[in-house]
Design a protein around this motif. Structure first.
Motif, PDB file in Angstrom:
ATOM      1  N   ASP B 130       0.873  -1.170   0.000  1.00  0.00           N
ATOM      2  CA  ASP B 130       0.000   0.000   0.000  1.00  0.00           C
ATOM      3  C   ASP B 130       0.919   1.231   0.000  1.00  0.00           C
ATOM      4  O   ASP B 130       1.186   1.826   1.048  1.00  0.00           O
ATOM      5  N   PRO B 131       1.451   1.597  -1.176  1.00  0.00           N
ATOM      6  CA  PRO B 131       2.518   2.608  -1.212  1.00  0.00           C
ATOM      7  C   PRO B 131       2.139   3.954  -0.610  1.00  0.00           C
ATOM      8  O   PRO B 131       2.999   4.616  -0.017  1.00  0.00           O
ATOM      9  N   GLU B 132       0.880   4.381  -0.720  1.00  0.00           N
ATOM     10  CA  GLU B 132       0.499   5.668  -0.118  1.00  0.00           C
ATOM     11  C   GLU B 132       0.617   5.585   1.407  1.00  0.00           C
ATOM     12  O   GLU B 132       1.122   6.504   2.055  1.00  0.00           O
ATOM     13  N   GLU B 133       0.124   4.492   1.971  1.00  0.00           N
ATOM     14  CA  GLU B 133       0.224   4.312   3.417  1.00  0.00           C
ATOM     15  C   GLU B 133       1.700   4.152   3.823  1.00  0.00           C
ATOM     16  O   GLU B 133       2.131   4.656   4.868  1.00  0.00           O
ATOM     17  N   ALA B 134       2.443   3.450   2.979  1.00  0.00           N
ATOM     18  CA  ALA B 134       3.877   3.269   3.258  1.00  0.00           C
ATOM     19  C   ALA B 134       4.581   4.627   3.307  1.00  0.00           C
ATOM     20  O   ALA B 134       5.413   4.882   4.183  1.00  0.00           O
ATOM     21  N   ALA B 135       4.239   5.494   2.374  1.00  0.00           N
ATOM     22  CA  ALA B 135       4.853   6.825   2.351  1.00  0.00           C
ATOM     23  C   ALA B 135       4.495   7.607   3.618  1.00  0.00           C
ATOM     24  O   ALA B 135       5.331   8.327   4.177  1.00  0.00           O
ATOM     25  N   ARG B 136       3.251   7.442   4.078  1.00  0.00           N
ATOM     26  CA  ARG B 136       2.852   8.128   5.323  1.00  0.00           C
ATOM     27  C   ARG B 136       3.711   7.630   6.494  1.00  0.00           C
ATOM     28  O   ARG B 136       4.156   8.414   7.347  1.00  0.00           O
ATOM     29  N   GLU B 137       3.947   6.325   6.526  1.00  0.00           N
ATOM     30  CA  GLU B 137       4.753   5.773   7.620  1.00  0.00           C
ATOM     31  C   GLU B 137       6.210   6.216   7.519  1.00  0.00           C
ATOM     32  O   GLU B 137       6.861   6.481   8.540  1.00  0.00           O
ATOM     33  N   VAL B 138       6.726   6.320   6.316  1.00  0.00           N
ATOM     34  CA  VAL B 138       8.095   6.814   6.138  1.00  0.00           C
ATOM     35  C   VAL B 138       8.199   8.225   6.715  1.00  0.00           C
ATOM     36  O   VAL B 138       9.133   8.557   7.450  1.00  0.00           O
ATOM     37  N   ARG B 139       7.198   9.067   6.403  1.00  0.00           N
ATOM     38  CA  ARG B 139       7.247  10.455   6.899  1.00  0.00           C
ATOM     39  C   ARG B 139       7.067  10.509   8.415  1.00  0.00           C
ATOM     40  O   ARG B 139       7.698  11.319   9.099  1.00  0.00           O
ATOM     41  N   ARG B 140       6.192   9.645   8.954  1.00  0.00           N
ATOM     42  CA  ARG B 140       5.965   9.648  10.407  1.00  0.00           C
ATOM     43  C   ARG B 140       7.225   9.187  11.142  1.00  0.00           C
ATOM     44  O   ARG B 140       7.767   9.902  11.995  1.00  0.00           O
ATOM     45  N   ALA B 141       7.706   7.978  10.804  1.00  0.00           N
ATOM     46  CA  ALA B 141       8.865   7.432  11.520  1.00  0.00           C
ATOM     47  C   ALA B 141      10.119   8.249  11.225  1.00  0.00           C
ATOM     48  O   ALA B 141      10.993   8.405  12.088  1.00  0.00           O
ATOM     49  N   GLY B 142      10.191   8.781  10.015  1.00  0.00           N
ATOM     50  CA  GLY B 142      11.390   9.514   9.602  1.00  0.00           C
ATOM     51  C   GLY B 142      11.568  10.846  10.298  1.00  0.00           C
ATOM     52  O   GLY B 142      12.611  11.489  10.141  1.00  0.00           O
ATOM     53  N   GLU B 143      10.574  11.267  11.080  1.00  0.00           N
ATOM     54  CA  GLU B 143      10.756  12.496  11.868  1.00  0.00           C
ATOM     55  C   GLU B 143      11.883  12.336  12.878  1.00  0.00           C
ATOM     56  O   GLU B 143      12.506  13.318  13.280  1.00  0.00           O
ATOM     57  N   ASP B 144      12.088  11.086  13.314  1.00  0.00           N
ATOM     58  CA  ASP B 144      13.200  10.821  14.227  1.00  0.00           C
ATOM     59  C   ASP B 144      14.462  10.628  13.392  1.00  0.00           C
ATOM     60  O   ASP B 144      14.547   9.677  12.615  1.00  0.00           O
ATOM     61  N   PRO B 145      15.449  11.504  13.549  1.00  0.00           N
ATOM     62  CA  PRO B 145      16.632  11.440  12.679  1.00  0.00           C
ATOM     63  C   PRO B 145      17.506  10.223  12.905  1.00  0.00           C
ATOM     64  O   PRO B 145      18.451  10.000  12.154  1.00  0.00           O
ATOM     65  N   ARG B 146      17.198   9.446  13.936  1.00  0.00           N
ATOM     66  CA  ARG B 146      17.992   8.230  14.147  1.00  0.00           C
ATOM     67  C   ARG B 146      17.592   7.125  13.174  1.00  0.00           C
ATOM     68  O   ARG B 146      18.282   6.123  13.072  1.00  0.00           O
ATOM     69  N   PHE B 147      16.468   7.294  12.479  1.00  0.00           N
ATOM     70  CA  PHE B 147      16.147   6.356  11.398  1.00  0.00           C
ATOM     71  C   PHE B 147      16.886   6.842  10.152  1.00  0.00           C
ATOM     72  O   PHE B 147      16.668   7.965   9.695  1.00  0.00           O
TER      73      PHE B 147
END
Lengths: 115, 356
Positions: B130-147
């Motif tokens: 589900d690439p749209e949902e995947a992109a949302r998760e990338v943006r959410r988790a990616g807020e933490d710069p340790r990812f």
């Protein structure tokens, strides 16, 4: 000329299947092979893994489509699973590789290796 | 030393499930292996190195174990934690379960691992089906710069250059995150069969072909679809798919590009040049060459080595590459770049950042 070194207790070997010690700058171990003891350099010639921490087991053999357990015991490296003849040190699947092996024995509850 | 591929194991399923939204928690609790597709091709002996102490838990299930067995003895400055299990969420039939598990895993990584050792970095798991949902998760988790990267599994419904997957790559590029594609999962769940000729029979077949073929397929797909023309800042890291084949596939692709350019007219330079600029490869499992290492180095140089290679250990798996052994095996002139500098350049600023 024999040069026997104490590398650990027989009780530890019976519990863990191996004992490991540093002798004359080399890390060596003794493993139980059937009813016998065998000294082995504790460094796999493939990738440097701690070979003596591997398992001694019967080698799986077979013709295409069939599986059998040979009587032959092999020492399998705990890292990548490469198999060695504990008597000669030869890698059974790569003739270019061999690990150093040594006589070993148990005396009065201690494990001795002849380097 | 920077290690691009460490696999944290889930010692206690409840630790992970605590991060799953309550409405889905019981479903996951009731499934074997979190409802993830199981391996049809299982290792005949053990997935793990057998010399690692585990005390009833999988090896590598605790920060302390990873410190003791890998980070401390190797002097690793930074190590990236790639999900072993949860990355397969992309192959679950249900994108909703997959999304919940991916979110939970990213939160679990942050809480259980990143908070406990400053050398560790995270890899963002996302539901690629589900690439749209995947992109949302990338943006959410990616807020933490340790990812420091997004991780996709080699097993997939279609090769990742397909436009359907673009939202994932766009989100990653927007955040400055490389996308790692880690071999595994080929032929599982909703993934295409491994090997390119129908399902394989044995683990040895799967491990030889599945990982290499999916890696080749994703590499060629990303290049011919013009992914890097669309997203000029994007970097991709291909993990654990082998590298000895790399010059051959790039020579073949370049040759075909010259003859068949009109099929993909947006490619205005040799695909191998684009690969050198945008794609990096993990070293593990570095092929055993039966005494021909010099030949391997020479061939890899033709494909951009050492600049395209990044060290990976794959701890605690059975086909792990030992950092100390690799330090000796690699050509001396390559070591610093492969073991540290290439990954440092790939991850950039995120490698050194911690949350405020």
């Amino acid at each position: 000329m024999s040069d026997w070194h104490d590398v650990g207790s027989l009780a530890d070997l019976e519990r863990d299947g191996h004992v490991v010690a540093r002798v004359e700058g080399r890390e060596v171990g003794v493993v139980a092979v059937g009813g016998d003891l065998r000294g082995v350099r504790n460094r796999c010639p493939h990738h440097g893994g701690p070979l003596c921490l591997g398992t001694v087991e019967r080698r799986v053999t077979g013709r295409p489509g069939g599986y059998d357990l040979a009587d032959e015991l092999v020492l399998r490296c705990p890292w990548h699973g490469w198999e060695f003849d504990p008597l000669t040190g030869a890698c059974l699947d790569d003739s270019a590789l061999r690990v150093a092996v040594y006589p070993a024995k148990a005396v009065d509850g201690r494990v001795l290796i002849d380097i | 030393m920077i290690d691009c591929d460490i696999h944290p194991q889930i010692g206690d399923p409840e630790e992970l499930l605590a991060h799953v939204e309550t409405g889905q928690r019981d479903w996951f609790r009731g499934q074997p292996y979190f409802g993830l597709p199981g391996y049809s091709w299982s290792h005949p002996s053990s997935w793990y190195r057998k010399d690692l102490a585990a005390d009833g838990r999988p090896p590598g299930a605790d920060v302390e174990a990873v410190q003791r067995e890998l980070l401390d003895p190797s002097g690793t400055a930074a190590g990236v934690l790639n999900a072993d299990d949860a990355v397969l969420a992309s192959l679950m039939p249900s994108p909703y379960r997959a999304a919940a598990l991916a979110r939970a895993h990213n939160d679990w990584i942050r809480e259980r691992w990143l908070e406990r050792d400053a050398r560790l970095r995270g890899a963002i798991v996302c539901p690629a089906q589900d690439p749209e949902e995947a992109a949302r998760e990338v943006r959410r988790a990616g807020e933490d710069p340790r990812f420091v990267h997004v991780v996709l599994c080699g097993g997939s419904e279609r090769p990742y250059g397909e436009p359907r997957y673009l939202p994932i790559f766009e989100a990653a590029a927007e955040l400055g995150l490389p996308v790692a594609i880690h071999s595994g999962g080929e032929g599982m769940g909703i993934a295409a069969p491994p090997g390119g000729a129908g399902p394989v029979t044995f683990y040895i077949e799967w491990h030889t072909l599945g990982s290499a073929c999916s890696t080749m397929a994703h590499l060629v797909s990303l290049l011919v679809h013009g992914t890097f023309e669309r997203l000029p800042s994007l970097k991709v890291l291909l993990i654990e798919g082998g590298i000895a084949w790399l010059p051959g596939i790039l020579w073949r692709l370049d040759t075909n590009w010259r003859a068949l350019r009109s099929d993909t007219p947006w490619l205005d330079r040799k695909p191998s040049e684009v690969a050198r600029e945008h794609v990096r490869f993990s070293t593990q499992p570095l092929e055993h060459t039966d005494g021909h290492d010099e030949l391997l180095w020479e061939m890899l140089e033709a494909a951009g080595a050492p600049d395209v290679l990044c060290f990976a250990s794959d701890y605690p798996h059975w086909d792990f590459d030992d950092p100390a052994f690799m330090l000796k095996r690699l050509p001396e002139a390559w070591r610093e770049r492969v073991l540290h500098e290439n990954a440092a350049a790939l991850y950039g600023e995120r490698l050194g950042l911690v949350p405020a």
